[in-house]
Each structure stands twice: as structure tokens, then as C-alpha cells.
Design an enzyme around this catalytic site. Structure first.
Site, PDB file in Angstrom:
ATOM      1  CG  ASP A 194      36.190 -25.117   7.629  1.00 40.03           C
ATOM      2  OD1 ASP A 194      36.379 -25.435   6.433  1.00 40.03           O
ATOM      3  OD2 ASP A 194      35.065 -24.914   8.107  1.00 40.03           O
ATOM      4  CB  CYS A 246      38.512 -42.337  23.923  1.00 37.84           C
ATOM      5  SG  CYS A 246      40.117 -41.610  23.687  1.00 37.84           S
ATOM      6  CG  HIS A 247      36.726 -45.635  28.887  1.00 34.77           C
ATOM      7  ND1 HIS A 247      38.091 -45.789  28.863  1.00 34.77           N
ATOM      8  CD2 HIS A 247      36.217 -46.836  29.252  1.00 34.77           C
ATOM      9  CE1 HIS A 247      38.398 -47.031  29.207  1.00 34.77           C
ATOM     10  NE2 HIS A 247      37.282 -47.690  29.442  1.00 34.77           N
TER      11      HIS A 247
END
Length: 167
Positions: free
Chosen positions: A129, A77-78
Site C-alpha cells: 500500500d 477464529c477465537h
């Protein structure tokens, strides 16, 4: 028309796509995910009695932060200069779940689909979480791209794509 994997070169090796010559356009993407849980877990989140604090505020911030860090997590990914990241959490008590949604926007040379998907994934993981002490069998599911606008490949809307695949 055959589609090709853009992240593979002629020899089949993974590479980062060169976007140098692409024009800057406005782009946006929306994604969603669901996290199913017991009614009692959802009630603690909604009632504000969770011992770790505001679960939704923490998940929202985590999703925004994750969108901004997508290029650090997904190798090809850029790095993008996002102009908007929005994460919403919609409790659905009738189904004992939370719908997590995201919107990512920018003016750039490449799309923001992965950022939107990363935002909902990490927001849902954050809910897990924070609530795992209450319940370990929560299920995160249906992580998907809902919509994408802009760029060379044009627009995409999940409902339209589902309808056309059924025809």
C-alpha cells in the site's frame, strides 16, 4: 489416523470449535511472507526517502494490530488475549525483496497460527500500500506457517514437515 476438519460439525456445517474443556497452555507460532519489488523501490524504502515516511515502522505496527484483530477478520477464529506479537522486516537487497516474519505468543486454550499468518500478510500488504505509487507489480508470496508450539496437536516446524514429506 484420519484427520478431520475441526470447523465442521457432524452435518458438515461450519461452526466455531468449543474449547471450553481444553486446558490453558503456553502456545506460540511463527510465520513468514515475502514481498518482491524493484531494486529502486527497495532502495527508497531503505534510504528513508519514501514520501509516506518510514515504511517498515508502519508495516510493523500494521502487522501487530492485525494479529490482535484476527478474530474480526476470520469468522471462526477465537478472540485471543495475545501476550506477545513481534513483526520483523528483513530487507534482502540481493533478491530485491523484504522478508516479513512474525512471532505470536499466549497462554490459552487455542493456538496462534492464524494470528501469526495474519500479521505477516497485513504487514506485507501495508508495504504494498505504501509503495504502490512507485510500483504496482510488487508480488507478495510464500505466506506460510514456519513453526507452532504447544497445544493438543503438538509442535510443528516447517523444515521438518518438508523433510518428512520428501521421504
Amino acid at each position: 489416523m484420519t484427520q478431520e476438519f475441526t470447523h465442521l460439525d457432524a452435518a458438515g456445517h461450519a461452526h466455531m470449535v468449543d474449547v471450553t474443556a481444553k486446558g490453558v497452555t503456553e502456545r506460540e507460532a511463527r510465520a513468514e511472507a515475502y514481498i518482491d519489488m524493484d531494486a529502486s523501490t527497495l532502495a527508497q524504502i531503505l534510504g528513508g526517502s519514501h514520501h509516506k515516511g518510514d515504511v517498515f515502522a508502519t508495516a510493523r505496527i500494521a502487522g501487530i494490530q492485525a494479529a490482535k484483530k484476527t478474530a474480526d477478520l476470520i469468522p471462526l477464529c477465537h478472540p485471543l488475549m495475545l501476550t506477545k506479537v513481534e513483526v520483523t522486516l528483513e530487507p534482502q537487497p540481493a533478491h530485491n525483496r523484504v522478508r516479513v516474519a512474525s512471532l505470536c505468543k499466549l497462554a490459552g486454550k487455542t493456538g496462534v497460527e492464524m494470528e501469526a499468518l495474519t500479521a505477516v500478510s497485513v504487514a506485507a500488504l501495508t508495504i504494498y500500500d505504501m509503495c504502490k505509487a512507485l510500483q504496482k507489480d510488487m508480488v507478495i508470496s510464500r505466506i506460510r506457517l514456519l513453526e507452532k508450539r504447544g497445544g493438543k496437536s503438538g509442535n510443528f516446524h516447517a523444515d521438518t514437515a518438508e523433510e518428512s514429506s520428501r521421504s
